[in-house]
Design a protein around this motif. Structure first.
Motif, PDB file in Angstrom:
ATOM      1  N   ASP A  64       1.068  -1.250   0.063  1.00  0.00           N
ATOM      2  CA  ASP A  64       0.076  -1.117   0.176  1.00  0.00           C
ATOM      3  C   ASP A  64       0.707   1.604   0.266  1.00  0.00           C
ATOM      4  O   ASP A  64       1.466   1.695   0.579  1.00  0.00           O
ATOM      5  N   ARG A  78      -1.913   1.949  -5.204  1.00  0.00           N
ATOM      6  CA  ARG A  78      -1.387   1.854  -4.550  1.00  0.00           C
ATOM      7  C   ARG A  78      -0.768   0.327  -4.091  1.00  0.00           C
ATOM      8  O   ARG A  78      -0.239   0.761  -3.065  1.00  0.00           O
ATOM      9  N   GLN A 112      -5.590   0.041  -6.025  1.00  0.00           N
ATOM     10  CA  GLN A 112      -5.799  -1.094  -3.962  1.00  0.00           C
ATOM     11  C   GLN A 112      -4.654  -1.771  -3.509  1.00  0.00           C
ATOM     12  O   GLN A 112      -4.608  -2.076  -4.862  1.00  0.00           O
ATOM     13  N   PRO A 113      -4.930  -1.289  -2.601  1.00  0.00           N
ATOM     14  CA  PRO A 113      -3.887  -2.658  -1.422  1.00  0.00           C
ATOM     15  C   PRO A 113      -3.976  -3.520  -2.008  1.00  0.00           C
ATOM     16  O   PRO A 113      -4.713  -4.148  -2.031  1.00  0.00           O
TER      17      PRO A 113
END
Length: 318
Positions: A91, A111, A135-136
């Motif tokens: 992240d 991310r 997105q992580p």
């Protein structure tokens, strides 16, 4: 933001990268199929094959975005080539090294990042295969192994390019590699209105070395001459073996007087080598120089022919 450092072998790494003549070329299916597969396997928004140039990262393949390059100092892949293992950021927005990076705070809003360095010639990390998402993510051990396997596929394609553009004996560019890279260099000179010069070198008495001392010794003479070329000229000069005992050097941004000074320094280096190495032969050569003034356009093959003709006249002179 953490700016990536430069590898210790940066000069040699860049020389190898440029010798491939891959930068700024069109997309190719052999690289795109690797990035397509990576994007699909890991269900991420982007996958790239990136090459780290002196001041930029350039994408030979980029699936999921139209970007072609970004500055090196904000690149994630610039960090990947500093190590041997996969470089993974689960992240980036929570990572102190990257949370204020323009690629995180702005498009493509990274991310998650995972990259594997692409090793070339078993030594130099030229770039990476990477996957990116907004997105992580985390990767388990099996997924990391899968990503490494895909990177090996991209490495094999780099190796195929190496075989096509590098002279096997001397490990400098062959004629094909030189023509590809020199054509682009000439275009840049012509666009910027700068002069360029091409020197053609031919080893003297090379047949006698082969006949009297054997082809193995002759091969060593060729390798010695190529080594001296690589040590004697600027990083930006292009040099290659274009025939059996024929070599060329393209000097960009240099007029005839500057180029002649460079050739004289090379002659001195060759003389010092002959005195100090005690080889069973002397490296002797003839050269021909052709300079194209700033603003004048000429075809590379025509320049090569003119420099070759001048070399021949010098060789035949008493």
């Amino acid at each position: 933001m953490l700016v990536p450092e430069k590898p210790r072998d940066e000069v040699e790494r860049l020389q190898s990268l440029h010798a491939l003549t891959l930068l700024d070329t069109d997309r190719e299916e052999r690289f795109d199929r690797v990035t397509r597969l990576a994007r699909r396997m890991f269900q991420v928004s982007m996958s790239t094959v990136s090459l780290i140039d002196e001041n930029r990262q350039w994408f030979k393949s980029c699936i999921g975005d139209d970007v072609t390059e970004t500055p090196r100092d904000i690149s994630f892949c610039g960090h990947t080539i500093l190590g041997n293992a996969p470089f993974i950021i689960p992240d980036a927005a929570q990572d102190a090294r990257f949370k204020d990076n323009p690629l995180v705070t702005g498009p493509p809003y990274i991310r998650f990042y995972a990259g594997v360095p692409l090793l070339y010639d078993s030594r130099y990390k030229l770039g990476s295969l990477c996957i990116i998402d907004q997105q992580p993510h985390t990767l388990d051990e099996e997924q990391i192994r899968d990503l490494v396997d895909l990177a090996k596929m991209a490495e094999k394609e780099l190796g195929a390019l190496y075989d096509a553009t590098i002279d096997e004996l001397t490990q400098i560019s062959n004629r094909r590699g030189f023509v590809k890279l020199a054509t682009k260099s000439l275009q840049h000179c012509q666009q910027r209105g700068t002069p360029f010069s091409l020197a053609f070198f031919d080893l003297n008495k090379f047949k006698a070395i082969n006949d009297q001392l054997g082809h193995q010794v002759g091969d060593q003479a060729l390798k010695d001459f190529a080594m001296l070329l690589s040590q004697s000229f600027r990083y930006s000069d292009l040099f290659a073996r274009v025939g059996g005992d024929e070599f060329v050097v393209l000097y960009t941004g240099m007029d005839e007087m500057e180029t002649r000074r460079a050739i004289r320094r090379f002659e001195q280096n060759v003389s010092e080598f002959n005195r100090g190495q005690h080889r069973p032969y002397q490296l002797l050569f003839s050269s021909g120089l052709y300079t194209v003034p700033a603003g004048q356009k000429m075809d590379l093959e025509e320049i090569l022919a003119k420099a070759d003709s001048r070399m021949y006249l010098n060789k035949m002179a008493p």
